[in-house]
Design a protein around this motif. Structure first.
Motif, mmCIF file in Angstrom:
data_model
loop_
_atom_site.group_PDB
_atom_site.id
_atom_site.type_symbol
_atom_site.label_atom_id
_atom_site.label_comp_id
_atom_site.label_asym_id
_atom_site.label_seq_id
_atom_site.Cartn_x
_atom_site.Cartn_y
_atom_site.Cartn_z
ATOM 1 N N THR A 29 -13.830 -54.833 -21.688
ATOM 2 C CA THR A 29 -14.183 -56.186 -23.569
ATOM 3 C C THR A 29 -13.360 -55.175 -24.286
ATOM 4 O O THR A 29 -12.884 -53.506 -23.871
ATOM 5 N N VAL A 30 -12.834 -54.906 -25.529
ATOM 6 C CA VAL A 30 -11.960 -54.745 -26.365
ATOM 7 C C VAL A 30 -12.914 -53.802 -27.326
ATOM 8 O O VAL A 30 -12.080 -52.534 -26.984
ATOM 9 N N TRP A 31 -13.969 -53.612 -26.333
ATOM 10 C CA TRP A 31 -14.453 -52.335 -27.357
ATOM 11 C C TRP A 31 -14.729 -51.061 -26.462
ATOM 12 O O TRP A 31 -14.759 -50.193 -26.873
ATOM 13 N N SER A 32 -14.834 -51.352 -25.272
ATOM 14 C CA SER A 32 -14.445 -50.378 -24.043
ATOM 15 C C SER A 32 -13.540 -50.215 -23.781
ATOM 16 O O SER A 32 -13.297 -48.669 -23.864
ATOM 17 N N ALA A 33 -12.463 -50.734 -24.226
ATOM 18 C CA ALA A 33 -10.499 -50.626 -24.313
ATOM 19 C C ALA A 33 -10.822 -49.442 -25.126
ATOM 20 O O ALA A 33 -9.873 -48.114 -25.540
ATOM 21 N N SER A 34 -11.542 -50.023 -26.320
ATOM 22 C CA SER A 34 -10.949 -49.048 -27.539
ATOM 23 C C SER A 34 -11.702 -47.307 -27.546
ATOM 24 O O SER A 34 -10.919 -46.895 -28.013
ATOM 25 N N ALA A 35 -12.787 -47.677 -26.938
ATOM 26 C CA ALA A 35 -13.222 -46.618 -26.057
ATOM 27 C C ALA A 35 -12.243 -45.626 -25.920
ATOM 28 O O ALA A 35 -12.095 -44.137 -26.099
ATOM 29 N N HIS A 36 -12.019 -46.104 -24.600
ATOM 30 C CA HIS A 36 -10.700 -45.417 -24.317
ATOM 31 C C HIS A 36 -10.047 -45.044 -24.769
ATOM 32 O O HIS A 36 -9.112 -43.608 -24.171
ATOM 33 N N ILE A 37 -9.150 -45.853 -25.465
ATOM 34 C CA ILE A 37 -8.414 -45.144 -26.774
ATOM 35 C C ILE A 37 -8.286 -43.827 -27.286
ATOM 36 O O ILE A 37 -7.889 -42.811 -26.583
ATOM 37 N N VAL A 38 -10.231 -44.131 -27.739
ATOM 38 C CA VAL A 38 -9.866 -43.329 -28.463
ATOM 39 C C VAL A 38 -10.173 -41.697 -27.417
ATOM 40 O O VAL A 38 -9.829 -40.877 -28.148
ATOM 41 N N ALA A 39 -11.096 -41.769 -26.669
ATOM 42 C CA ALA A 39 -10.729 -40.241 -25.583
ATOM 43 C C ALA A 39 -9.545 -40.526 -25.223
ATOM 44 O O ALA A 39 -9.787 -39.106 -24.649
ATOM 45 N N ALA A 40 -8.704 -40.875 -25.060
ATOM 46 C CA ALA A 40 -7.004 -40.689 -24.526
ATOM 47 C C ALA A 40 -6.569 -40.036 -25.409
ATOM 48 O O ALA A 40 -5.607 -39.729 -25.299
ATOM 49 N N VAL A 89 1.153 -63.389 -19.860
ATOM 50 C CA VAL A 89 0.283 -64.075 -19.629
ATOM 51 C C VAL A 89 -0.200 -64.583 -18.402
ATOM 52 O O VAL A 89 -1.469 -63.791 -17.528
ATOM 53 N N THR A 90 0.328 -64.830 -18.046
ATOM 54 C CA THR A 90 0.488 -65.580 -16.348
ATOM 55 C C THR A 90 1.353 -64.910 -15.316
ATOM 56 O O THR A 90 1.015 -64.881 -13.435
ATOM 57 N N GLY A 91 1.805 -63.649 -15.450
ATOM 58 C CA GLY A 91 2.683 -63.005 -14.620
ATOM 59 C C GLY A 91 2.028 -61.725 -13.677
ATOM 60 O O GLY A 91 0.459 -62.041 -14.020
ATOM 61 N N SER A 92 3.105 -61.079 -12.349
ATOM 62 C CA SER A 92 1.747 -60.482 -11.706
ATOM 63 C C SER A 92 1.609 -59.324 -12.215
ATOM 64 O O SER A 92 2.804 -58.736 -13.052
ATOM 65 N N VAL A 93 0.860 -58.366 -11.787
ATOM 66 C CA VAL A 93 0.432 -57.088 -12.566
ATOM 67 C C VAL A 93 0.795 -55.814 -12.529
ATOM 68 O O VAL A 93 0.940 -55.959 -10.802
ATOM 69 N N PRO A 260 -10.035 -63.248 -22.760
ATOM 70 C CA PRO A 260 -8.780 -63.781 -22.751
ATOM 71 C C PRO A 260 -7.495 -63.351 -22.052
ATOM 72 O O PRO A 260 -8.007 -62.136 -21.875
ATOM 73 N N ALA A 261 -6.320 -63.502 -22.872
ATOM 74 C CA ALA A 261 -5.281 -62.555 -22.047
ATOM 75 C C ALA A 261 -5.257 -61.045 -21.950
ATOM 76 O O ALA A 261 -5.888 -61.074 -23.147
ATOM 77 N N GLU A 262 -4.839 -60.175 -21.029
ATOM 78 C CA GLU A 262 -5.140 -58.573 -21.806
ATOM 79 C C GLU A 262 -4.053 -58.405 -22.325
ATOM 80 O O GLU A 262 -5.254 -57.028 -22.824
ATOM 81 N N ASN A 263 -3.540 -59.016 -22.893
ATOM 82 C CA ASN A 263 -1.959 -58.420 -23.770
ATOM 83 C C ASN A 263 -3.179 -58.295 -24.849
ATOM 84 O O ASN A 263 -2.858 -58.171 -25.668
ATOM 85 N N LYS A 264 -4.351 -60.190 -25.106
ATOM 86 C CA LYS A 264 -4.325 -59.684 -26.931
ATOM 87 C C LYS A 264 -5.379 -58.779 -27.254
ATOM 88 O O LYS A 264 -5.498 -58.459 -28.098
ATOM 89 N N THR A 265 -5.819 -59.123 -25.714
ATOM 90 C CA THR A 265 -7.767 -57.635 -25.647
ATOM 91 C C THR A 265 -7.274 -56.694 -25.869
ATOM 92 O O THR A 265 -7.424 -56.018 -26.964
ATOM 93 N N MET A 266 -5.861 -56.340 -24.857
ATOM 94 C CA MET A 266 -5.104 -54.672 -25.884
ATOM 95 C C MET A 266 -5.204 -54.113 -26.717
ATOM 96 O O MET A 266 -5.001 -53.044 -27.445
ATOM 97 N N LYS A 267 -4.261 -54.980 -27.362
ATOM 98 C CA LYS A 267 -3.901 -55.229 -28.615
ATOM 99 C C LYS A 267 -5.118 -55.085 -30.228
ATOM 100 O O LYS A 267 -4.471 -54.131 -30.672
ATOM 101 N N LYS A 268 -5.865 -55.689 -29.694
ATOM 102 C CA LYS A 268 -6.732 -55.629 -30.374
ATOM 103 C C LYS A 268 -7.847 -53.867 -30.709
ATOM 104 O O LYS A 268 -7.979 -52.706 -31.162
ATOM 105 N N ALA A 269 -7.700 -53.828 -29.440
ATOM 106 C CA ALA A 269 -8.281 -52.663 -28.790
ATOM 107 C C ALA A 269 -7.634 -51.128 -29.132
ATOM 108 O O ALA A 269 -7.803 -50.458 -30.013
#
Length: 465
Positions: A29-40, A89-93, A260-269
């Motif tokens: 989620t946005v919160w787990s990703a935020s925690a990973h970023i702080v740790a990184a 949003v819809t492309g390959s990972v 929601p799309a990963e890029n939107k969540t990642m930008k918030k995080a």
């Protein structure tokens, strides 16, 4: 950054965090990703922040630190859009940074990106060896000062502790338990936050104890204007090192569920994670500068601005060592994998190199034993030759900041959005990239100059603190 490397290694060993095919099994989620970023982001570079602000002063120092945060967020948002190809949003990972570079920019850029990543990884190993040995020395000296007084001659050999750290890494590099390195990431995160908050507490205590708000508007002064200029450039490199996390952003994004799309969540995080980190950085940098003024030590925990409580200083430095013991292996594993893969491809018929041997709880091959030993010994040797904390951190930050945090994200964004040469946005993005290139070059010059200057008065393998 250690957490991101852990996820990267797990993925390479077939333990993809997506599980099976897919996206539905990802729970980030946005919160787990935020925690990973702080740790990184939060790491040993935080220990040099009061010194970096001291070189720039009360006005420029905090503004530049904030500027690095803004640039990092802006380019990280571009990189988040490159998680999928060709559509964000819809492309390959793209599971890794280098996969995104391959798809958006082609094979030539892959070589440049890989070179930048592995040089940055290896440089970090050198920096970690220096930092860990400095902290081990600080523990020994703090106990000596506590026992015999602050004026006692308490010297120790930095080279001795680097060898000890290197020997420890030689053993760790062969342990099979490192195939699952999540526990290393957990320990690294816990200890990094431990010494960071202890440093903040010690600086706050010192500021309160003397009651003086120290420092000047233009920072440290020097009889030689050239020395002042080089220190400013070195400070820029240290700030760049403190914010670097671009090469693991896509790995963190791979943990996110959708919609929601990963890029939107990642930008918030990224906004939340970098925002929290910036608040902490500014707090430690400014409180540390206010406490020490222009005499702020290069490493807040080992410069002996604090003598008491000695046990708390010891605890913080022990946290640094424990953190770096694990983090070293996390950063070394991708280099090990690349070296061994290359040799296996070159000599597939030499069976004895690849045969696995078992001794007690350890299993290894001749190839891994030889290559890993050579790499660790060479890294330790380089650290012993250039045992300069601030200069090495500055050089690592300078080398990695522009290509990984700015150039490739900007270039992929231009390719993805089909921004044509000559358009206003093209000029803006290229101007930003060029400006950051100048900062990286300037910081590299400052770091190299500091290393050369220190080498003139240092005897190889006889560095004493």
């Amino acid at each position: 950054m250690e957490r991101g490397r852990a996820m990267q290694m797990e993925r390479r060993m077939g333990k993809d965090v997506e599980g099976g095919n897919g996206d539905n099994e990802k729970q980030g989620t946005v919160w787990s990703a935020s925690a990973h970023i702080v740790a990184a982001v939060v790491g040993s570079g935080v220990l040099a922040l009061p010194w970096t602000v001291a070189q720039l002063g009360w006005v420029i120092g905090p503004l530049v630190l904030l500027g690095f945060s803004c640039v990092t967020y802006y380019t990280s948002a571009m990189l988040a859009d490159c998680y999928r190809y060709p559509d964000p949003v819809t492309g390959s990972v793209n599971h890794e940074y280098i996969d995104a570079v391959r798809n958006y920019l082609g094979r030539t850029s892959v070589i440049l990106c890989g070179s930048a990543q592995y040089v940055n990884l290896w440089g970090t190993l050198v920096g970690y060896t220096i930092t860990a040995s400095t902290s081990m020395i600080a523990v020994k000296r703090a106990n000596c000062f506590h026992r015999y007084g602050h004026d006692a001659t308490c010297t120790s050999s930095g080279s001795t502790f680097m060898v000890i750290f290197g020997l420890f890494q030689l053993v760790l590099s062969q342990l099979p338990s490192l195939e699952n390195i999540t526990w290393l990431s957990v320990v690294a995160v816990a200890t990094s936050f431990g010494y960071s908050f202890i440093s903040l507490g010690l600086c706050t205590g010192k500021l309160v104890s003397h009651g003086d708000f120290r420092g000047t508007l233009d920072g440290t002064s020097s009889a030689n204007p050239g020395d002042k200029a080089f220190n400013v450039l070195l400070a820029l490199g240290n700030m760049a090192f403190a914010y670097t996390f671009a090469d693991v952003l896509i790995e963190i994004q791979s943990t996110l569920k959708s919609p929601p799309a990963e890029n939107k969540t990642m930008k918030k995080a990224t906004f939340y994670g970098l925002g929290l980190t910036t608040i902490f950085y500014l707090s430690l940098a400014c409180i540390g500068y206010a406490a020490f003024g222009n005499n702020a030590p290069g490493n807040i925990l080992t410069g002996f601005g604090f003598y008491e409580p000695f046990w708390l200083v010891d605890m913080a430095n022990i946290c640094v060592v424990v953190h770096l013991i694990g983090a070293y292996q996390v950063y070394a594993q991708p280099i090990f994998a690349r070296m061994e893969s290359y040799v296996e491809c070159q000599f597939p018929e030499v069976k004895f190199l690849h045969k696995t041997y078992y001794i007690f709880s350890m299993n290894f091959s001749i190839l891994s034993l030889v290559l890993r030993t050579i790499l660790i010994m060479f890294t330790t040797l380089v650290a012993m030759l250039v045992p300069f904390f601030n200069a090495v951190l500055g050089l690592i930050g300078a080398v990695g900041f522009w290509p990984l945090s700015v150039y490739f994200p900007v270039s992929m964004h231009i390719s993805q959005k089909n921004i044509r040469r000559g358009e206003p946005k093209w000029f803006w993005l290229q101007g930003l990239s060029f400006f950051c290139l100048l900062i990286s070059l300037a910081a590299s010059i400052g770091s190299v100059q500091d290393i050369v200057h220190n080498l003139k008065s240092a005897a190889p393998f006889k560095t004493v603190y």
